[in-house]
Scaffold this motif. Structure first.
Motif, PDB file in Angstrom:
ATOM      1  N   ALA A  51      26.816 -36.156 -76.172  1.00 38.00           N
ATOM      2  CA  ALA A  51      26.802 -34.696 -76.111  1.00 38.00           C
ATOM      3  C   ALA A  51      26.830 -34.191 -77.546  1.00 38.00           C
ATOM      4  CB  ALA A  51      28.009 -34.178 -75.339  1.00 38.00           C
ATOM      5  N   ILE A  52      25.937 -33.261 -77.850  1.00 37.01           N
ATOM      6  CA  ILE A  52      25.855 -32.698 -79.195  1.00 37.01           C
ATOM      7  C   ILE A  52      26.294 -31.244 -79.110  1.00 37.01           C
ATOM      8  CG2 ILE A  52      24.354 -32.233 -81.168  1.00 37.01           C
ATOM      9  CD1 ILE A  52      22.411 -34.346 -79.767  1.00 37.01           C
ATOM     10  N   CYS A  53      27.345 -30.878 -79.819  1.00 37.91           N
ATOM     11  CA  CYS A  53      27.807 -29.493 -79.769  1.00 37.91           C
ATOM     12  C   CYS A  53      27.654 -28.845 -81.134  1.00 37.91           C
ATOM     13  CB  CYS A  53      29.248 -29.395 -79.268  1.00 37.91           C
ATOM     14  SG  CYS A  53      30.492 -30.239 -80.246  1.00 37.91           S
ATOM     15  N   THR A  54      27.166 -27.610 -81.120  1.00 39.81           N
ATOM     16  CA  THR A  54      27.075 -26.839 -82.350  1.00 39.81           C
ATOM     17  C   THR A  54      28.433 -26.224 -82.657  1.00 39.81           C
ATOM     18  OG1 THR A  54      26.470 -24.856 -81.118  1.00 39.81           O
ATOM     19  CG2 THR A  54      24.667 -26.272 -81.889  1.00 39.81           C
ATOM     20  N   PRO A 107      31.408 -39.174 -75.178  1.00 38.62           N
ATOM     21  CA  PRO A 107      30.873 -39.386 -76.532  1.00 38.62           C
ATOM     22  C   PRO A 107      30.182 -38.131 -77.048  1.00 38.62           C
ATOM     23  CG  PRO A 107      29.576 -40.582 -74.884  1.00 38.62           C
ATOM     24  CD  PRO A 107      30.798 -40.073 -74.184  1.00 38.62           C
ATOM     25  N   ALA A 108      30.532 -37.702 -78.259  1.00 36.49           N
ATOM     26  CA  ALA A 108      30.035 -36.430 -78.745  1.00 36.49           C
ATOM     27  C   ALA A 108      29.937 -36.431 -80.266  1.00 36.49           C
ATOM     28  CB  ALA A 108      30.964 -35.297 -78.301  1.00 36.49           C
ATOM     29  N   ARG A 159      20.607 -37.580 -74.650  1.00 36.22           N
ATOM     30  CA  ARG A 159      21.275 -36.906 -75.759  1.00 36.22           C
ATOM     31  C   ARG A 159      21.086 -35.404 -75.520  1.00 36.22           C
ATOM     32  NH1 ARG A 159      17.582 -40.153 -79.778  1.00 36.22           N
ATOM     33  NH2 ARG A 159      16.194 -39.383 -78.143  1.00 36.22           N
ATOM     34  N   VAL A 160      22.156 -34.734 -75.170  1.00 42.35           N
ATOM     35  CA  VAL A 160      22.071 -33.345 -74.723  1.00 42.35           C
ATOM     36  C   VAL A 160      22.824 -32.441 -75.692  1.00 42.35           C
ATOM     37  CG1 VAL A 160      22.505 -31.741 -72.831  1.00 42.35           C
ATOM     38  CG2 VAL A 160      21.930 -34.121 -72.332  1.00 42.35           C
ATOM     39  N   LEU A 161      22.133 -31.409 -76.152  1.00 39.44           N
ATOM     40  CA  LEU A 161      22.720 -30.455 -77.084  1.00 39.44           C
ATOM     41  C   LEU A 161      23.172 -29.213 -76.335  1.00 39.44           C
ATOM     42  CD1 LEU A 161      21.430 -29.578 -80.611  1.00 39.44           C
ATOM     43  CD2 LEU A 161      21.994 -27.725 -79.046  1.00 39.44           C
ATOM     44  N   THR A 162      24.347 -28.710 -76.678  1.00 35.95           N
ATOM     45  CA  THR A 162      24.845 -27.474 -76.070  1.00 35.95           C
ATOM     46  C   THR A 162      25.423 -26.570 -77.153  1.00 35.95           C
ATOM     47  OG1 THR A 162      26.162 -26.582 -74.235  1.00 35.95           O
ATOM     48  CG2 THR A 162      27.183 -28.310 -75.586  1.00 35.95           C
ATOM     49  N   HIS A 163      25.574 -25.304 -76.793  1.00 35.34           N
ATOM     50  CA  HIS A 163      25.983 -24.271 -77.753  1.00 35.34           C
ATOM     51  C   HIS A 163      27.165 -23.504 -77.194  1.00 35.34           C
ATOM     52  CE1 HIS A 163      25.412 -21.517 -81.075  1.00 35.34           C
ATOM     53  NE2 HIS A 163      25.155 -20.480 -80.292  1.00 35.34           N
ATOM     54  N   CYS A 164      28.048 -23.077 -78.080  1.00 36.48           N
ATOM     55  CA  CYS A 164      29.247 -22.337 -77.707  1.00 36.48           C
ATOM     56  C   CYS A 164      30.133 -23.215 -76.814  1.00 36.48           C
ATOM     57  CB  CYS A 164      28.897 -21.016 -77.034  1.00 36.48           C
ATOM     58  SG  CYS A 164      30.280 -19.833 -76.988  1.00 36.48           S
ATOM     59  N   ASN A 165      30.914 -22.600 -75.940  1.00 37.62           N
ATOM     60  CA  ASN A 165      31.767 -23.368 -75.031  1.00 37.62           C
ATOM     61  C   ASN A 165      31.553 -22.902 -73.612  1.00 37.62           C
ATOM     62  OD1 ASN A 165      34.771 -23.290 -73.569  1.00 37.62           O
ATOM     63  ND2 ASN A 165      34.166 -25.259 -74.423  1.00 37.62           N
TER      64      ASN A 165
END
Length: 813
Positions: free
Chosen positions: A206-209, A231-232, A172-178
């Motif tokens: 995928a976890i996006c803010t 999957p996000a 489970r990976v979190l990322t920020h912006c694009n």
């Protein structure tokens, strides 16, 4: 304005370019509208960057370079002096750099492009030559960025999996912006890492803010993830810390707009908050960016100039594009970026590898890493594809920077990987490096140091035993490493540990099985008894085959894995060629002991029944995705001692019929049995050893089948093949198991025979027979092995018990 063409199957591109034409996807309008803007010159390029039509450090640099390329193309026919052209380009590039001062990629690209053009002008060339040099250099940036992104993805996936191995469902990976295709030319940096994990089947979510105030996460990253069917979930910026506190984030990976020499990183506002939370909760925090984002002239983050955006982005909705939501007269501070201190960063993932900290340092020594990378990429170390006839890689390919390592380069490579250096201990002066690869395909090095040791294995883009006339995929290294990791998870006592994988370099570092470990084949030639061999191999095969089959997995789980391993098609094609095709036809690769076996080889090629049997086995090999196989389980792929058995080299790994692995091992034991007559001496007739080999064959199948059924009994109904609601009585379950094992036994005998035949008349033979010094004895052993294999292939259906097969082998001539 040009609408976005195609549907979800179309590749998502922020930049469309051909000479004289540049179109940028207007990211301000996503996800509601997909519109491309035509960029005619540097002025339009400046506006597109400043207004965030295009964003993301790599994409900004490429867009600026190509915007000027379009303008340059419009100047044709070129005229004037070269230095005048350089002055024009400098003026335009300086102007473009002012559009986004924090993004170091843009400034570095401008400097590099100008240096190239200046060098042309300094030779006295005219404006046409200078402009042509600019066009070619700007266009190369586009292709180079694709290769860079894929390398970052590969290195990053490896780093994250090492930091925190994926659970059964993945990471489970979190990322920020694009940081994906919309922020680069294609694929992405931090989002490229997520794409690589997804491609490997190692990503759960995928976890996006949302990434306020401009909402690049909710508008762009979510758009890319949905587009690519990854999957996000989307979370508010302020919810990320809470999510980490609940243990629902395995790693954080973000991009970068500028990285200082000590590793301090400027990135989208909110990155610092994420890093603090990750540090507090023990979550690995990575920055993913090409080396071009690193500014070694900036010593620390304190020197980075932070751009401030329009107050309207906060006071109005939709990142300043909508209605006013804040009270009139309120003050606004709206920095576009913040600086994350290096001490909060686990590692910096680049297109040349992962930068880590030395010892207990809070900062990174990035200049040293860059210096090592430049040394390793120096022209003297690269393969000359023109002189060798070998094309090592294609432009834009993941393996664009691949180079084969020799003993001195191996030490340099290990120095560039602090984690590996720590395993060995000491300095490179204390390490010994020895090339020991005696196989058909790869380089294999043993490295030993004061503290420890390991094996470094590198694939080559050709068949080593043939040369560059027979090209091979470097991707086999990825599949080998994937199988090693999965099989070690299932059979930890019988598979070495993988320490490191470098995808672009097709290189795997794993546990060194030190002496007294020996290749099983060599031990069998020497006549050594291994009392636990049958038990260990039965455990390994039963566990790996059962747990990757539909007896243990749902069809959804297994088909996902089958799809992934379809990528190992070149190795499967090679197997089809050398085992099921060439031995039964006239082929230049075939060889046998000639002229002694000429008639035997011809008889094989003319045997219609043999060809029918082989066709059936080949069909199953190609069509039956039963379990994740080792794929090349001969006695040269097994390391042994009296107490240990470890299976290595699964680069042919794929989903196929279980009998292929079982038969490979049994067939090689049969070859070892037959060869003993050639190694017998007056002091040792090897008859007692042959009896042990027969017993080992029998015990292997017996113990394997017992272990396999025991696993089945324990996990009945876990997979989708035989649901317990249908097979709901012990009698029916027993009948199913008996039928299943009977078919597996027949498959195993068929593949054992096929493996034996190819080792007598095909391209690759076995040392068991090749090392027999007496030619007459060698020919006799080869003929006996060939005749028994043919008989076994044709008549295997009459055998219902392994002891019958052993008796037939013992009585063969």
């Amino acid at each position: 304005m040009v609408p976005l063409e195609g549907g979800a199957g179309e590749q998502l591109l922020a930049i469309r370019y051909r000479r004289g034409s540049l179109q940028l996807l207007d990211q301000r309008k996503l996800p509601y509208e997909s519109i491309y803007s035509d960029i005619k010159d540097a002025v339009a390029g400046w506006a597109a960057i400043s207004d965030m039509v295009v964003r993301g450090a790599p994409a900004i640099a490429i867009a600026a370079a190509l915007a000027l390329a379009v303008e340059v193309e419009s100047l044709k026919p070129f005229s004037g002096a070269g230095l005048e052209a350089v002055a024009f380009l400098k003026n335009r590039l300086d102007y473009l750099v002012s559009s986004r001062p924090t993004a170091v990629n843009l400034a570095e690209a401008a400097t590099n492009l100008l240096n190239i053009c200046q060098a042309v002008a300094d030779k006295g060339d005219d404006a046409e030559a200078v402009y042509q040099a600019y066009l070619e250099a700007a266009e190369k940036m586009l292709a180079a960025d694709v290769a860079s992104n894929k390398a970052i993805g590969a290195y990053g996936a490896e780093a994250l999996l090492q930091a925190k191995p994926a659970s059964g469902n993945g990471m489970r990976v979190l990322t920020h912006c694009n940081t994906g295709s919309l922020a680069t030319s294609q694929y992405g940096t931090a989002l490229g890492v997520i794409r690589a994990l997804h491609a490997q089947g190692k990503l759960e979510t995928a976890i996006c803010t949302e990434t306020r105030p401009y909402n690049q996460g909710s508008r762009l990253t979510a758009f890319e993830l949905v587009h690519d069917k990854i999957p996000a979930i989307l979370v508010a910026d302020s919810a990320a810390a809470s999510l980490q506190s609940l243990g629902r984030v395995d790693a954080v990976v973000v991009g970068a707009d500028r990285i200082a020499a000590n590793g301090d990183t400027a990135n989208k506002i909110g990155t610092y908050s994420l890093a603090l939370s990750a540090f507090h909760h023990g979550v690995p925090f990575y920055v993913a960016s090409p080396l071009t984002t690193i500014d070694t002239a900036t010593k620390s983050g304190k020197e980075i100039i932070i751009e401030e955006r329009s107050p309207k982005e906060l006071t109005h909705s939709h990142g300043g594009q909508g209605t006013q939501i804040a009270a009139d007269g309120v003050g606004v501070w709206n920095p576009a970026f913040d600086v994350t201190p290096a001490r909060l960063i686990t590692g910096i993932i680049t297109d040349q590898g992962v930068i880590t900290k030395e010892g207990n340092s809070d900062v990174f020594d990035i200049p040293s890493f860059i210096a090592r990378s430049k040394d390793e990429r120096s022209p003297s170390l690269k393969t000359d594809s023109k002189s060798s006839g070998l094309q090592v890689s294609k432009e834009g390919d993941l393996h664009a920077n691949f180079k084969p390592l020799n003993e001195s380069l191996v030490a340099s490579y290990v120095k560039s990987q602090p984690r590996l250096g720590a395993i060995l201990g000491g300095t490179s002066a204390d390490w010994s490096v020895k090339e020991v690869g005696d196989g058909n395909l790869n380089f294999v090095y043993i490295l030993e140091g004061p503290k420890g040791s390991f094996v470094l294995k590198q694939a080559l883009p050709y068949v080593r035993c043939v040369g560059d006339s027979w090209p091979m995929t470097l991707e086999r290294a990825f599949f080998e490493t994937t199988v090693l990791r999965e099989h070690r998870r299932l059979a930890p006592n019988h598979v070495p540990e993988v320490y490191h994988f470098d995808h672009p370099m097709a290189l795997t570092v794993m546990e060194y099985l030190a002496p007294p470990h020996i290749i099983l084949r060599k031990g069998l030639i020497a006549g050594t008894v291994y009392p636990l061999l049958a038990q260990h191999m039965a455990e390994y095969m039963a566990s790996t085959l059962f747990h990757t089959s539909l007896l243990a997995l749902s069809t959804l789980q297994q088909r996902k894995e089958v799809a992934r391993f379809c990528g190992n098609i070149e190795m499967c094609r090679l197997t089809e060629q050398v085992i099921f095709t060439e031995p039964y036809m006239e082929a230049s690769n075939n060889r046998w002991t000639s002229p002694h076996l000429d008639a035997d080889a011809q008889a094989l090629r003319e045997d219609a029944i043999i060809k029918l049997e082989i066709a059936g086995l080949k069909s199953k090999f190609c069509e039956k995705t039963q379990a994740l196989l080792h794929g090349d389980l001969h006695t040269g792929s097994i390391m042994v001692t009296q107490e240990s058995t470890k299976c290595i080299d699964p680069e042919f790994g794929f989903y196929g019929p279980m009998g292929f692995d079982v038969g490979a091992f049994l067939g090689n034991l049969m070859l070892a049995y037959v060869s003993q007559d050639g190694h017998a001496t007056s002091e040792n007739d090897r008859e007692g050893y042959q009896l042990w080999l027969l017993k080992t064959m029998g015990d292997t199948w017996q113990l394997f089948s017992e272990r396999f059924v025991a696993l089945w009994d324990k996990n009945w109904g876990a997979g989708d093949s035989y649901k317990i609601e249908v097979y709901n009585t012990k009698e029916l379950q027993s009948l199913v198991q008996k039928t299943y094992l009977s078919e597996l036994f027949q498959d195993s005998l068929g593949y054992a025979a096929a493996k034996m035949i190819r080792r007598i008349v095909g391209i690759a033979h076995v040392e068991d027979l090749e090392s027999i010094p007496d030619l007459e004895k060698k020919v006799a052993c080869e003929r006996r092995a060939l005749n028994f294999a043919k008989q076994l292939l044709k008549e295997r259906s009459k055998y219902s018990d392994i002891r019958q097969v052993c008796n037939a082998l013992q009585g063969s001539q």
